[in-house]
Motif scaffolding. Structure first.
Motif, PDB file in Angstrom:
ATOM      1  N   SER A   1       0.825  -1.210   0.000  1.00 32.73           N
ATOM      2  CA  SER A   1       0.000   0.000   0.000  1.00 32.73           C
ATOM      3  C   SER A   1       0.857   1.258   0.000  1.00 32.73           C
ATOM      4  O   SER A   1       0.592   2.211  -0.747  1.00 32.73           O
ATOM      5  CB  SER A   1      -0.918  -0.001   1.231  1.00 32.73           C
ATOM      6  OG  SER A   1      -1.852  -1.062   1.171  1.00 32.73           O
ATOM      7  N   GLU A   2       1.909   1.275   0.827  1.00 30.99           N
ATOM      8  CA  GLU A   2       2.727   2.490   0.895  1.00 30.99           C
ATOM      9  C   GLU A   2       3.573   2.668  -0.366  1.00 30.99           C
ATOM     10  O   GLU A   2       3.760   3.799  -0.827  1.00 30.99           O
ATOM     11  CB  GLU A   2       3.597   2.495   2.151  1.00 30.99           C
ATOM     12  CG  GLU A   2       4.601   1.383   2.259  1.00 30.99           C
ATOM     13  CD  GLU A   2       5.378   1.404   3.577  1.00 30.99           C
ATOM     14  OE1 GLU A   2       5.157   2.319   4.396  1.00 30.99           O
ATOM     15  OE2 GLU A   2       6.212   0.496   3.789  1.00 30.99           O
ATOM     16  N   VAL A   3       4.050   1.572  -0.934  1.00 33.76           N
ATOM     17  CA  VAL A   3       4.832   1.684  -2.171  1.00 33.76           C
ATOM     18  C   VAL A   3       3.942   2.161  -3.313  1.00 33.76           C
ATOM     19  O   VAL A   3       4.329   3.049  -4.094  1.00 33.76           O
ATOM     20  CB  VAL A   3       5.502   0.342  -2.517  1.00 33.76           C
ATOM     21  CG1 VAL A   3       6.059   0.362  -3.941  1.00 33.76           C
ATOM     22  CG2 VAL A   3       6.616   0.042  -1.521  1.00 33.76           C
ATOM     23  N   ALA A   4       2.737   1.611  -3.429  1.00 34.45           N
ATOM     24  CA  ALA A   4       1.818   2.040  -4.488  1.00 34.45           C
ATOM     25  C   ALA A   4       1.501   3.522  -4.372  1.00 34.45           C
ATOM     26  O   ALA A   4       1.540   4.258  -5.379  1.00 34.45           O
ATOM     27  CB  ALA A   4       0.529   1.215  -4.426  1.00 34.45           C
ATOM     28  N   LEU A   5       1.192   3.976  -3.162  1.00 32.93           N
ATOM     29  CA  LEU A   5       0.846   5.390  -2.983  1.00 32.93           C
ATOM     30  C   LEU A   5       2.055   6.282  -3.234  1.00 32.93           C
ATOM     31  O   LEU A   5       1.923   7.364  -3.830  1.00 32.93           O
ATOM     32  CB  LEU A   5       0.299   5.616  -1.576  1.00 32.93           C
ATOM     33  CG  LEU A   5      -0.232   7.027  -1.294  1.00 32.93           C
ATOM     34  CD1 LEU A   5      -1.319   7.418  -2.300  1.00 32.93           C
ATOM     35  CD2 LEU A   5      -0.770   7.123   0.136  1.00 32.93           C
ATOM     36  N   ALA A   6       3.226   5.852  -2.819  1.00 35.57           N
ATOM     37  CA  ALA A   6       4.436   6.638  -3.075  1.00 35.57           C
ATOM     38  C   ALA A   6       4.679   6.810  -4.568  1.00 35.57           C
ATOM     39  O   ALA A   6       4.991   7.915  -5.046  1.00 35.57           O
ATOM     40  CB  ALA A   6       5.645   5.968  -2.421  1.00 35.57           C
ATOM     41  N   LEU A   7       4.532   5.724  -5.319  1.00 42.82           N
ATOM     42  CA  LEU A   7       4.746   5.789  -6.769  1.00 42.82           C
ATOM     43  C   LEU A   7       3.737   6.727  -7.436  1.00 42.82           C
ATOM     44  O   LEU A   7       4.079   7.455  -8.389  1.00 42.82           O
ATOM     45  CB  LEU A   7       4.637   4.386  -7.368  1.00 42.82           C
ATOM     46  CG  LEU A   7       5.742   3.395  -6.967  1.00 42.82           C
ATOM     47  CD1 LEU A   7       5.413   2.000  -7.467  1.00 42.82           C
ATOM     48  CD2 LEU A   7       7.096   3.851  -7.502  1.00 42.82           C
ATOM     49  N   VAL A   8       2.507   6.732  -6.936  1.00 41.06           N
ATOM     50  CA  VAL A   8       1.491   7.619  -7.495  1.00 41.06           C
ATOM     51  C   VAL A   8       1.803   9.073  -7.163  1.00 41.06           C
ATOM     52  O   VAL A   8       1.741   9.953  -8.046  1.00 41.06           O
ATOM     53  CB  VAL A   8       0.095   7.232  -6.960  1.00 41.06           C
ATOM     54  CG1 VAL A   8      -0.928   8.336  -7.253  1.00 41.06           C
ATOM     55  CG2 VAL A   8      -0.365   5.925  -7.594  1.00 41.06           C
ATOM     56  N   LEU A   9       2.161   9.358  -5.919  1.00 43.97           N
ATOM     57  CA  LEU A   9       2.457  10.739  -5.529  1.00 43.97           C
ATOM     58  C   LEU A   9       3.661  11.296  -6.286  1.00 43.97           C
ATOM     59  O   LEU A   9       3.698  12.484  -6.625  1.00 43.97           O
ATOM     60  CB  LEU A   9       2.696  10.816  -4.016  1.00 43.97           C
ATOM     61  CG  LEU A   9       1.459  10.627  -3.138  1.00 43.97           C
ATOM     62  CD1 LEU A   9       1.852  10.502  -1.673  1.00 43.97           C
ATOM     63  CD2 LEU A   9       0.491  11.794  -3.322  1.00 43.97           C
ATOM     64  N   ARG A  10       4.642  10.456  -6.558  1.00 44.54           N
ATOM     65  CA  ARG A  10       5.811  10.907  -7.313  1.00 44.54           C
ATOM     66  C   ARG A  10       5.455  11.251  -8.745  1.00 44.54           C
ATOM     67  O   ARG A  10       6.154  12.064  -9.378  1.00 44.54           O
ATOM     68  CB  ARG A  10       6.899   9.830  -7.266  1.00 44.54           C
ATOM     69  CG  ARG A  10       7.567   9.723  -5.900  1.00 44.54           C
ATOM     70  CD  ARG A  10       8.432   8.499  -5.759  1.00 44.54           C
ATOM     71  NE  ARG A  10       8.935   8.367  -4.383  1.00 44.54           N
ATOM     72  CZ  ARG A  10       9.357   7.238  -3.844  1.00 44.54           C
ATOM     73  NH1 ARG A  10       9.352   6.118  -4.564  1.00 44.54           N
ATOM     74  NH2 ARG A  10       9.782   7.210  -2.594  1.00 44.54           N
ATOM     75  N   GLN A  11       4.375  10.688  -9.271  1.00 45.11           N
ATOM     76  CA  GLN A  11       3.923  11.070 -10.609  1.00 45.11           C
ATOM     77  C   GLN A  11       3.439  12.512 -10.646  1.00 45.11           C
ATOM     78  O   GLN A  11       3.419  13.144 -11.707  1.00 45.11           O
ATOM     79  CB  GLN A  11       2.803  10.135 -11.071  1.00 45.11           C
ATOM     80  CG  GLN A  11       3.243   8.703 -11.337  1.00 45.11           C
ATOM     81  CD  GLN A  11       2.095   7.832 -11.814  1.00 45.11           C
ATOM     82  OE1 GLN A  11       1.407   8.153 -12.793  1.00 45.11           O
ATOM     83  NE2 GLN A  11       1.866   6.715 -11.135  1.00 45.11           N
ATOM     84  N   PHE A  12       3.040  13.027  -9.480  1.00 46.47           N
ATOM     85  CA  PHE A  12       2.617  14.431  -9.379  1.00 46.47           C
ATOM     86  C   PHE A  12       3.775  15.354  -9.018  1.00 46.47           C
ATOM     87  O   PHE A  12       3.564  16.531  -8.732  1.00 46.47           O
ATOM     88  CB  PHE A  12       1.511  14.574  -8.327  1.00 46.47           C
ATOM     89  CG  PHE A  12       0.197  13.965  -8.730  1.00 46.47           C
ATOM     90  CD1 PHE A  12      -0.625  14.602  -9.651  1.00 46.47           C
ATOM     91  CD2 PHE A  12      -0.212  12.751  -8.204  1.00 46.47           C
ATOM     92  CE1 PHE A  12      -1.841  14.041 -10.022  1.00 46.47           C
ATOM     93  CE2 PHE A  12      -1.429  12.183  -8.577  1.00 46.47           C
ATOM     94  CZ  PHE A  12      -2.238  12.839  -9.492  1.00 46.47           C
ATOM     95  N   GLY A  13       4.990  14.819  -9.002  1.00 51.00           N
ATOM     96  CA  GLY A  13       6.164  15.629  -8.699  1.00 51.00           C
ATOM     97  C   GLY A  13       6.367  15.890  -7.216  1.00 51.00           C
ATOM     98  O   GLY A  13       7.154  16.765  -6.850  1.00 51.00           O
ATOM     99  N   ARG A  14       5.700  15.112  -6.365  1.00 50.23           N
ATOM    100  CA  ARG A  14       5.845  15.296  -4.928  1.00 50.23           C
ATOM    101  C   ARG A  14       7.113  14.607  -4.413  1.00 50.23           C
ATOM    102  O   ARG A  14       7.574  13.618  -4.989  1.00 50.23           O
ATOM    103  CB  ARG A  14       4.638  14.745  -4.167  1.00 50.23           C
ATOM    104  CG  ARG A  14       3.293  15.300  -4.618  1.00 50.23           C
ATOM    105  CD  ARG A  14       3.220  16.824  -4.482  1.00 50.23           C
ATOM    106  NE  ARG A  14       1.863  17.307  -4.644  1.00 50.23           N
ATOM    107  CZ  ARG A  14       1.350  17.826  -5.744  1.00 50.23           C
ATOM    108  NH1 ARG A  14       2.110  17.906  -6.826  1.00 50.23           N
ATOM    109  NH2 ARG A  14       0.111  18.271  -5.779  1.00 50.23           N
ATOM    110  N   THR A  15       7.643  15.157  -3.335  1.00 50.66           N
ATOM    111  CA  THR A  15       8.769  14.533  -2.647  1.00 50.66           C
ATOM    112  C   THR A  15       8.208  13.541  -1.638  1.00 50.66           C
ATOM    113  O   THR A  15       7.442  13.920  -0.754  1.00 50.66           O
ATOM    114  CB  THR A  15       9.619  15.586  -1.907  1.00 50.66           C
ATOM    115  OG1 THR A  15      10.114  16.542  -2.851  1.00 50.66           O
ATOM    116  CG2 THR A  15      10.791  14.924  -1.195  1.00 50.66           C
TER     117      THR A  15
END
Length: 353
Positions: A43-57
Motif C-alpha cells: 500500500s505504501e509503495v503504491a501510494l508513493a509511486l502515485v504521488l511521485r507522478q505528481f512531482g511530490r517529494t
C-alpha cells in the motif's frame, strides 16, 4: 456493516478530504506498522509511486526492516528503516507537511517513529492521514479512512487512486503500482480465500493484472523464497506445537535460543502461524515469539466468528476478527503460563454464549 458487492461504486465524497490533502501537500512521509507485511508495504509503495507522478517529494520510513521476501517492493519504493536514531529520517519527518499511515489505526503501531511524529506535528503543523481496514480505530489522525468491510488496505488505496484519477483526469496505475497493490491485496486475503474476498476484490485483481501485475511472479517471490534458516526454524517449531482442550487450541512458543540456533530472524516466524490453524479441530491458535529485549510478540488466529482482536486488545494490541496480535509487556516465562490460559478462558467464554 455493508460489504461491497460486484457493483460497488466509488465513494468520491469519502475520499475527498484525503485527495485534497494529497494534492495540497508537497513533502510526504509514508509509513506502516511494525513488523510490516505485504498489505502495509504494498500500500505504501503504491501510494508513493502515485504521488511521485505528481512531482511530490515522498519518503517511505518504516519502524522495522522489510522481510526479504518483500525486497522487490523495497527496491521499487525506496523504503528506509528507522532505528530510532536515524537523523536523515528524523529530518524527513520534520520537513514533511503530510504523514500517511497505512495499514495501522493505532498510533503505537508505528513503534519508534511515534515520538518523532508527535514532535514534528507539534513543531510544524504536519497533517496526519490514516488509511486502514482494521477494527477499533484510535482517533489519532487529522483525516482517517478506516473501512472494516475492506479486504485489505490495498483495496482502499486502489479506491483512493481511482478518486485521484477522477479528480485529475490522469491515469495513475502503472505496472509498478499494479504490482504493489496486487501484493497488498493478495497477501491480506490469504491468496483470495479469506471471507472478505468479495466479487469487488476479484474485479480489482483482474484490473491490476490487466495493468501489468504478474500474479505468478508475485506469488513466487513472496511464498517460494524461504531461507535455509527459516526452514530450520519451521522444522524446530512444528515439533514444539502444543494442541490441547480436545484439539480446539494450538499454541507454540519460539524462544530466542531457538532462533539463534537456527540463525533465523523475527520475520521468519510469519509463515509458522499459518500452520497452527491447519488442524481442522483448532478454533484458536497463538504463536508467541520471544523478542531480543525479553518481551513477547503474540499472534492470534481463529476460525468462524471468534473475535481474537478482542483478546489481543486486552494486551494493547488489535487487528482483524480472525487474525490479531500484540506485544506483551512482560517476560517470556510469564507469557508461557498466562497466555495459553487466557486463550482457554476466552474460548470457553465464547462457547458458552
Amino acid at each position: 456493516m455493508i460489504v461491497p458487492g460486484y457493483g460497488r461504486k466509488l465513494d468520491l465524497k469519502e475520499w475527498s478530504p484525503v485527495v485534497e490533502a494529497l494534492l495540497d501537500g508537497r513533502h510526504f512521509v509514508l509509513t506502516t506498522h511494525e513488523n510490516s507485511d505485504g498489505d502495509g508495504l504494498g500500500s505504501e509503495v503504491a501510494l508513493a509511486l502515485v504521488l511521485r507522478q505528481f512531482g511530490r517529494t515522498v519518503s517511505i520510513v518504516n519502524p522495522t526492516e522489510v522481510p526479504p521476501n518483500y525486497s522487490f517492493l523495497k527496491k521499487a519504493g525506496g523504503i528506509v528503516l528507522f532505528n530510532g536514531r536515524d537523523e536523515d529520517a528524523i529530518q524527513e519527518l520534520s520537513l514533511s507537511d503530510v504523514l500517511v499511515v497505512l495499514d495501522a489505526n493505532l498510533a503505537e503501531r508505528i513503534g519508534s517513529l511515534r515520538p518523532h511524529v508527535q514532535f514534528a506535528k507539534e513543531l510544524g503543523g504536519m497533517k496526519i492521514v490514516c488509511i486502514d481496514h482494521h477494527l477499533d480505530p484510535e482517533d489519532f489522525a487529522d483525516i482517517m479512512v478506516c473501512e472494516q468491510y475492506a479486504s485489505s488496505t490495498g483495496e482502499l488505496v486502489y479506491d483512493l487512486i481511482l478518486a485521484l484519477e477522477a479528480k485529475t483526469g490522469r491515469k495513475l496505475v502503472t505496472p509498478e503500482v499494479a504490482e504493489a497493490l496486487y501484493t497488498a491485496i493478495m497477501t491480506d486475503t490469504g491468496s483470495f480465500r479469506f471471507p472478505k474476498t468479495t466479487p469487488y476484490v476479484y474485479r480489482i485483481a483482474g484490473d491490476l493484472v490487466d495493468k501489468g501485475a504478474d500474479p505468478s511472479l508475485i506469488y513466487d517471490r513472496i511464498y517460494n523464497s524461504l531461507t535455509p534458516q527459516a526452514l530450520k526454524l519451521l522444522g524446530a517449531a512444528l515439533s514444539a506445537i502444543t494442541i490441547y482442550d480436545d484439539g480446539m487450541i494450538a499454541s507454540l512458543f519460539i524462544s530466542q535460543e531457538m532462533m539463534k540456533t537456527t540463525g533465523s530472524k523475527l520475520f521468519d516466524t510469519d509463515l509458522i502461524v499459518t500452520y497452527l490453524l491447519s488442524v481442522p479441530s483448532v478454533r484458536i491458535s497463538v504463536l508467541m515469539v520471544e523478542m531480543m529485549d525479553g518481551r513477547v510478540k503474540a499472534s492470534f488466529r481463529s476460525r468462524g466468528n471468534i473475535y481474537v482482536n478482542h483478546l489481543a486488545r486486552n494486551y494493547g494490541g488489535g487487528g482483524h476478527m480472525n487474525a490479531a496480535g500484540c506485544l506483551l509487556q512482560f517476560s517470556a516465562e510469564k507469557a508461557r503460563k498466562v497466555i495459553p490460559e487466557d486463550v482457554r478462558a476466552f474460548l470457553n467464554a465464547h462457547l458458552s454464549e
